[in-house]
Scaffold this motif. Structure first.
Motif, short mmCIF file in Angstrom:
data_model
loop_
_atom_site.label_atom_id
_atom_site.label_comp_id
_atom_site.label_asym_id
_atom_site.label_seq_id
_atom_site.Cartn_x
_atom_site.Cartn_y
_atom_site.Cartn_z
N ASP A 201 0.86 -1.19 0.00
CA ASP A 201 0.00 0.00 0.00
C ASP A 201 0.89 1.23 0.00
N VAL A 202 0.27 2.39 0.01
CA VAL A 202 0.98 3.67 -0.07
C VAL A 202 0.37 4.63 0.93
N THR B 180 -3.67 4.82 4.89
CA THR B 180 -3.09 4.51 3.58
C THR B 180 -4.09 4.86 2.48
N ARG B 181 -3.60 4.89 1.25
CA ARG B 181 -4.50 5.12 0.10
C ARG B 181 -5.57 4.03 0.03
N GLY B 182 -5.21 2.81 0.44
CA GLY B 182 -6.14 1.70 0.41
C GLY B 182 -7.16 1.71 1.56
N ALA C 88 4.13 -4.84 11.30
CA ALA C 88 4.47 -5.98 12.16
C ALA C 88 4.29 -7.31 11.43
N ASP C 89 3.35 -7.37 10.47
CA ASP C 89 3.12 -8.62 9.74
C ASP C 89 4.04 -8.78 8.52
N GLY C 90 4.99 -7.84 8.34
CA GLY C 90 5.96 -7.94 7.25
C GLY C 90 5.60 -7.16 6.00
N ARG C 91 4.35 -6.72 5.87
CA ARG C 91 3.98 -5.93 4.69
C ARG C 91 4.68 -4.58 4.73
N LEU C 92 4.86 -3.99 3.54
CA LEU C 92 5.50 -2.68 3.42
C LEU C 92 4.50 -1.66 2.90
N VAL C 93 4.59 -0.45 3.45
CA VAL C 93 3.76 0.67 3.00
C VAL C 93 4.71 1.76 2.51
N GLU C 94 4.63 2.05 1.22
CA GLU C 94 5.52 3.04 0.61
C GLU C 94 5.13 4.46 1.01
N VAL C 95 6.13 5.29 1.26
CA VAL C 95 5.93 6.71 1.59
C VAL C 95 6.11 7.53 0.32
#
Length: 148
Positions: A20-21, A38-40, A63-70
């Protein structure tokens, strides 16, 4: 609804595959602990060990390993053209955040800075663009005052 927590920052180029972003303005990208959306539409709580300056292209690791782009948000700026080395010196002398490009400078809209720049012969134009000013001279982030 559970809120995802981001404990870790990954710098641009150190990661791939964002889930996500989050789009943040310059001031919003200076944080340690804050709730973001997030956008989502997912709420995330950023809880970093220290205050950091997030840069366009960085990612927050959940914490679950997903990444959110800045992503740097579009902001009201002043485009500065003219004798750029001289104008950049005057902007820097006032500790004003400045995005330096080959043919222009970008600073946040500020009537005092604008008048100073006009007085120095700069050609100014109001623009809307993402703002990614230069970081501090000693690594990532922002400098405050002369204590560096």
């Amino acid at each position: 609804m559970a809120v995802a927590v981001a404990y870790r920052l990954r710098r641009a180029g150190e990661w791939s595959g964002a889930a996500d972003v989050v789009e943040l303005g310059y001031e919003e990208r200076f944080l340690r602990r804050r709730r973001l959306m997030t956008r989502g539409g997912e709420a995330i709580l950023v809880d970093l060990p220290q205050t950091v300056s997030l840069e366009h292209g960085d990612a927050l690791e959940l914490a679950d390993g997903r990444l959110v782009e800045v992503i740097a948000a579009v902001e009201p700026l002043i485009e500065v053209r003219g004798d750029l080395p001289r104008l950049a010196w005057h902007v820097g002398n006032r500790h004003t955040p400045c995005q330096i490009e080959a043919d222009r400078l970008l600073v946040r809209r500020d009537h005092v800075i604008a008048e100073m720049l006009r007085g120095l012969g700069a050609v100014l134009r109001e623009v809307e663009a993402p703002f990614t000013p230069e970081g501090g001279a000693y690594g990532h982030g922002r400098t405050h005052g002369h204590s560096h």
